[in-house]
Design a protein around this motif. Structure first.
Motif, PDB file in Angstrom:
ATOM      1  N   ILE A  75       0.858  -1.179   0.000  1.00 15.11           N
ATOM      2  CA  ILE A  75       0.000   0.000   0.000  1.00 15.11           C
ATOM      3  C   ILE A  75       0.899   1.235   0.000  1.00 15.11           C
ATOM      4  CG2 ILE A  75      -1.890   1.197   1.169  1.00 15.11           C
ATOM      5  CD1 ILE A  75      -2.490  -1.446   2.637  1.00 15.11           C
ATOM      6  N   ILE A  76       0.699   2.096  -0.977  1.00 13.46           N
ATOM      7  CA  ILE A  76       1.496   3.312  -1.081  1.00 13.46           C
ATOM      8  C   ILE A  76       0.567   4.527  -1.197  1.00 13.46           C
ATOM      9  CG2 ILE A  76       3.423   2.099  -2.167  1.00 13.46           C
ATOM     10  CD1 ILE A  76       2.587   3.398  -4.834  1.00 13.46           C
ATOM     11  N   GLY A  77       1.163   5.707  -1.053  1.00 16.68           N
ATOM     12  CA  GLY A  77       0.411   6.945  -1.182  1.00 16.68           C
ATOM     13  C   GLY A  77       1.032   8.037  -0.341  1.00 16.68           C
ATOM     14  N   PRO A  78       0.624   9.288  -0.537  1.00 21.50           N
ATOM     15  CA  PRO A  78       1.195  10.411   0.217  1.00 21.50           C
ATOM     16  C   PRO A  78       0.921  10.283   1.714  1.00 21.50           C
ATOM     17  CG  PRO A  78      -0.118  11.173  -1.658  1.00 21.50           C
ATOM     18  CD  PRO A  78      -0.393   9.724  -1.506  1.00 21.50           C
ATOM     19  N   ASN A  79       1.695  11.008   2.514  1.00 26.75           N
ATOM     20  CA  ASN A  79       1.468  11.041   3.958  1.00 26.75           C
ATOM     21  C   ASN A  79       0.029  11.456   4.261  1.00 26.75           C
ATOM     22  OD1 ASN A  79       4.091  10.325   4.528  1.00 26.75           O
ATOM     23  ND2 ASN A  79       4.799  12.419   4.820  1.00 26.75           N
ATOM     24  N   GLY A  80      -0.586  10.752   5.215  1.00 27.90           N
ATOM     25  CA  GLY A  80      -1.934  11.093   5.636  1.00 27.90           C
ATOM     26  C   GLY A  80      -3.034  10.589   4.731  1.00 27.90           C
ATOM     27  N   LEU A  82      -5.824   1.937   6.937  1.00 32.80           N
ATOM     28  CA  LEU A  82      -6.413   0.786   6.252  1.00 32.80           C
ATOM     29  C   LEU A  82      -5.838  -0.517   6.797  1.00 32.80           C
ATOM     30  CD1 LEU A  82      -8.148  -0.510   4.075  1.00 32.80           C
ATOM     31  CD2 LEU A  82      -6.303  -0.071   2.422  1.00 32.80           C
ATOM     32  N   LEU A  83      -4.523  -0.570   6.991  1.00 34.25           N
ATOM     33  CA  LEU A  83      -3.907  -1.783   7.528  1.00 34.25           C
ATOM     34  C   LEU A  83      -4.436  -2.089   8.920  1.00 34.25           C
ATOM     35  CD1 LEU A  83      -1.628  -3.639   6.272  1.00 34.25           C
ATOM     36  CD2 LEU A  83      -0.124  -2.658   7.988  1.00 34.25           C
ATOM     37  N   ASN A  84      -4.644  -1.064   9.736  1.00 31.04           N
ATOM     38  CA  ASN A  84      -5.173  -1.263  11.085  1.00 31.04           C
ATOM     39  C   ASN A  84      -6.625  -1.725  11.079  1.00 31.04           C
ATOM     40  OD1 ASN A  84      -3.336  -0.571  13.470  1.00 31.04           O
ATOM     41  ND2 ASN A  84      -2.901   1.135  12.095  1.00 31.04           N
ATOM     42  N   VAL A  85      -7.396  -1.271  10.128  1.00 27.92           N
ATOM     43  CA  VAL A  85      -8.773  -1.749   9.998  1.00 27.92           C
ATOM     44  C   VAL A  85      -8.781  -3.211   9.553  1.00 27.92           C
ATOM     45  CG1 VAL A  85     -10.910  -1.509   8.662  1.00 27.92           C
ATOM     46  CG2 VAL A  85      -9.799   0.521   9.598  1.00 27.92           C
ATOM     47  N   MET A  86      -7.901  -3.548   8.620  1.00 30.46           N
ATOM     48  CA  MET A  86      -7.822  -4.923   8.126  1.00 30.46           C
ATOM     49  C   MET A  86      -7.349  -5.892   9.204  1.00 30.46           C
ATOM     50  SD  MET A  86      -6.129  -3.919   4.464  1.00 30.46           S
ATOM     51  CE  MET A  86      -5.507  -5.559   4.102  1.00 30.46           C
ATOM     52  N   SER A  87      -6.596  -5.384  10.186  1.00 34.61           N
ATOM     53  CA  SER A  87      -6.067  -6.252  11.247  1.00 34.61           C
ATOM     54  C   SER A  87      -6.884  -6.163  12.545  1.00 34.61           C
ATOM     55  CB  SER A  87      -4.604  -5.903  11.529  1.00 34.61           C
ATOM     56  OG  SER A  87      -4.456  -4.539  11.877  1.00 34.61           O
ATOM     57  N   ARG A  88      -8.047  -5.511  12.486  1.00 32.12           N
ATOM     58  CA  ARG A  88      -9.007  -5.420  13.602  1.00 32.12           C
ATOM     59  C   ARG A  88      -8.566  -4.488  14.724  1.00 32.12           C
ATOM     60  NH1 ARG A  88     -12.046 -10.871  15.442  1.00 32.12           N
ATOM     61  NH2 ARG A  88     -10.367 -10.864  16.951  1.00 32.12           N
ATOM     62  N   ASN A  89      -7.517  -3.706  14.511  1.00 33.41           N
ATOM     63  CA  ASN A  89      -7.154  -2.716  15.517  1.00 33.41           C
ATOM     64  C   ASN A  89      -8.164  -1.582  15.548  1.00 33.41           C
ATOM     65  OD1 ASN A  89      -4.800  -3.981  16.446  1.00 33.41           O
ATOM     66  ND2 ASN A  89      -3.598  -3.144  14.770  1.00 33.41           N
ATOM     67  N   TYR A  90      -8.756  -1.280  14.390  1.00 33.87           N
ATOM     68  CA  TYR A  90      -9.819  -0.296  14.289  1.00 33.87           C
ATOM     69  C   TYR A  90     -11.063  -0.974  13.735  1.00 33.87           C
ATOM     70  CZ  TYR A  90      -5.967   3.152  14.437  1.00 33.87           C
ATOM     71  OH  TYR A  90      -4.847   3.885  14.772  1.00 33.87           O
ATOM     72  N   THR A  91     -12.226  -0.480  14.155  1.00 34.54           N
ATOM     73  CA  THR A  91     -13.496  -1.016  13.673  1.00 34.54           C
ATOM     74  C   THR A  91     -14.107  -0.050  12.666  1.00 34.54           C
ATOM     75  OG1 THR A  91     -13.892  -2.114  15.794  1.00 34.54           O
ATOM     76  CG2 THR A  91     -15.789  -1.812  14.343  1.00 34.54           C
ATOM     77  N   PRO A  92     -14.409  -0.516  11.462  1.00 34.24           N
ATOM     78  CA  PRO A  92     -14.978   0.389  10.462  1.00 34.24           C
ATOM     79  C   PRO A  92     -16.377   0.867  10.845  1.00 34.24           C
ATOM     80  CG  PRO A  92     -14.995  -1.876   9.659  1.00 34.24           C
ATOM     81  CD  PRO A  92     -14.216  -1.880  10.936  1.00 34.24           C
ATOM     82  N   GLU A  96       8.117 -16.138  -1.415  1.00 30.86           N
ATOM     83  CA  GLU A  96       8.450 -17.039  -2.512  1.00 30.86           C
ATOM     84  C   GLU A  96       8.729 -18.466  -2.055  1.00 30.86           C
ATOM     85  OE1 GLU A  96      11.646 -15.228  -4.654  1.00 30.86           O
ATOM     86  OE2 GLU A  96      10.336 -13.763  -5.641  1.00 30.86           O
ATOM     87  N   LEU A  97       9.374 -18.628  -0.903  1.00 29.76           N
ATOM     88  CA  LEU A  97       9.732 -19.969  -0.449  1.00 29.76           C
ATOM     89  C   LEU A  97       8.685 -20.603   0.451  1.00 29.76           C
ATOM     90  CD1 LEU A  97      12.524 -18.950  -1.522  1.00 29.76           C
ATOM     91  CD2 LEU A  97      13.552 -20.456   0.186  1.00 29.76           C
ATOM     92  N   HIS A  98       7.899 -19.771   1.146  1.00 33.71           N
ATOM     93  CA  HIS A  98       6.938 -20.327   2.102  1.00 33.71           C
ATOM     94  C   HIS A  98       5.489 -19.941   1.793  1.00 33.71           C
ATOM     95  CE1 HIS A  98      10.257 -21.723   4.585  1.00 33.71           C
ATOM     96  NE2 HIS A  98      10.819 -20.550   4.410  1.00 33.71           N
ATOM     97  N   GLY A  99       5.283 -19.248   0.690  1.00 39.90           N
ATOM     98  CA  GLY A  99       3.931 -18.968   0.227  1.00 39.90           C
ATOM     99  C   GLY A  99       3.119 -18.039   1.105  1.00 39.90           C
ATOM    100  N   MET A 100       3.772 -17.246   1.945  1.00 43.97           N
ATOM    101  CA  MET A 100       3.032 -16.345   2.818  1.00 43.97           C
ATOM    102  C   MET A 100       2.398 -15.205   2.022  1.00 43.97           C
ATOM    103  SD  MET A 100       5.340 -15.958   6.278  1.00 43.97           S
ATOM    104  CE  MET A 100       3.959 -15.169   7.134  1.00 43.97           C
ATOM    105  N   THR A 101       1.177 -14.884   2.377  1.00 45.69           N
ATOM    106  CA  THR A 101       0.515 -13.702   1.841  1.00 45.69           C
ATOM    107  C   THR A 101       0.960 -12.513   2.688  1.00 45.69           C
ATOM    108  OG1 THR A 101      -1.418 -14.984   1.147  1.00 45.69           O
ATOM    109  CG2 THR A 101      -1.709 -12.591   1.392  1.00 45.69           C
ATOM    110  N   ILE A 102       1.533 -11.502   2.047  1.00 43.50           N
ATOM    111  CA  ILE A 102       2.100 -10.375   2.787  1.00 43.50           C
ATOM    112  C   ILE A 102       1.501  -9.066   2.296  1.00 43.50           C
ATOM    113  CG2 ILE A 102       4.223  -9.090   3.293  1.00 43.50           C
ATOM    114  CD1 ILE A 102       5.703 -11.797   3.119  1.00 43.50           C
ATOM    115  N   VAL A 103       1.074  -8.248   3.249  1.00 44.54           N
ATOM    116  CA  VAL A 103       0.594  -6.899   2.950  1.00 44.54           C
ATOM    117  C   VAL A 103       1.461  -5.939   3.748  1.00 44.54           C
ATOM    118  CG1 VAL A 103      -1.352  -5.296   2.960  1.00 44.54           C
ATOM    119  CG2 VAL A 103      -1.766  -7.750   2.659  1.00 44.54           C
ATOM    120  N   MET A 104       2.053  -4.958   3.061  1.00 49.00           N
ATOM    121  CA  MET A 104       2.899  -4.007   3.777  1.00 49.00           C
ATOM    122  C   MET A 104       2.656  -2.587   3.284  1.00 49.00           C
ATOM    123  SD  MET A 104       6.686  -4.965   2.306  1.00 49.00           S
ATOM    124  CE  MET A 104       7.002  -5.167   0.538  1.00 49.00           C
ATOM    125  N   VAL A 105       2.932  -1.643   4.162  1.00 44.65           N
ATOM    126  CA  VAL A 105       2.889  -0.224   3.831  1.00 44.65           C
ATOM    127  C   VAL A 105       4.326   0.244   3.628  1.00 44.65           C
ATOM    128  CG1 VAL A 105       2.359   2.092   4.707  1.00 44.65           C
ATOM    129  CG2 VAL A 105       0.751   0.212   5.104  1.00 44.65           C
TER     130      VAL A 105
END
Length: 256
Positions: free
Chosen positions: A32-37, A43-53, A185-194
């Motif tokens: 996930i990319i984009g300007p500051n703010g 979005l990452l915190n909502v996807m990980s349940r730290n925030y509730t939409p 690539e070696l362990h097939g993990m799904t990764i989402v990063m900012v």
């Protein structure tokens, strides 16, 4: 994971996320990319349940994430936050062992699965020789690897990383991103990063989500998303897109 019509605000007045609908592909590295703010970390915190939409839904393996029990969700997804704290006198091995908590019953001693998972996490992050060192003795890059190791010990198929290269020098940035690539690539993990660095996003991602003002503007393969026009529209800067046989596509900023 499917994010459907998600709206989020900290104060129920101004929406930080505005009707977000986007999918996360299994077995891929999505950045996930984009300007500051713009709402990347939100979005990452909502996807990980730290925030509730405030509205909308997030579906993981066919189930709304809010309906998972805490331990059940923690077996699906692990998160390395931007800011992490641990007691300075805690050893590397002890901190990594906390990743096993979702798999343990209260008051139960570590079993063979726990020990194997911890050992595997230390091996993948190249921390075996530092397992008895205390956190305060480590460099910034090593500390970041310890937090990643703790999440690897959690033994989840999905890993979220919020700006994992922030405050690290170039050597440790590449070290962390090479580890991310290896895990995918070696362990097939799904990764989402900012990430903030566009060239790193191009090099290490299968898919890019580009955000601006709380909205997803584009999603797709890096070569489709990272264009001269998109950089001008999203970031307000002029760039040259170059191709290199070894480095692949990369950007050269020209000015505002």
């Amino acid at each position: 994971m499917e994010i459907k019509n998600v709206v989020f605000s900290y104060d129920n007045v101004r929406d930080q996320l505005k009707d977000i609908t986007v999918g996360i592909e299994q077995g891929k590295v999505t950045t996930i990319i984009g300007p500051n703010g713009c709402g990347k970390s939100t979005l990452l915190n909502v996807m990980s349940r730290n925030y509730t939409p405030r509205q909308g839904s997030i579906i993981l393996d066919g189930k709304e994430i809010s309906t998972y029990k805490a331990k059940e969700f923690a077996k699906k997804l692990a998160v390395v936050h931007q800011q992490n704290e641990a007691p300075a006198d805690m050893t590397v091995e002890n901190l990594v062992s906390f990743g096993r908590l979702p798999h343990k019953k209260m008051f139960k001693r570590p079993n063979e699965d726990d020990e194997q998972s911890i050992e595997w996490a230390l091996e993948k992050t190249k921390l075996q020789a530092k397992r008895k060192m205390v956190i305060s003795e480590l460099s910034g890059g090593e500390k970041q690897r310890v937090w990643i190791a703790m999440m690897l010990a959690q033994n989840t198929p999905i890993l979220f990383l919020d700006e994992p290269t922030t405050f690290l020098d170039m050597y440790y940035q590449i070290e962390i991103l090479d580890l991310v690539k290896h895990l995918n690539e070696l362990h097939g993990m799904t990764i989402v990063m900012v990430l903030h660095d566009i060239n790193q996003a191009i090099r290490y991602s299968n898919s890019i989500i580009m955000m601006k003002d709380g909205e997803v503007k584009m999603k797709g393969h890096p070569t489709d998303v990272i264009t001269v026009e998109a950089m001008k529209d999203i970031y307000g800067v002029d760039v040259i897109v170059k191709e290199d046989e070894e480095a692949g596509r990369y950007l050269v900023p020209m000015g505002i």
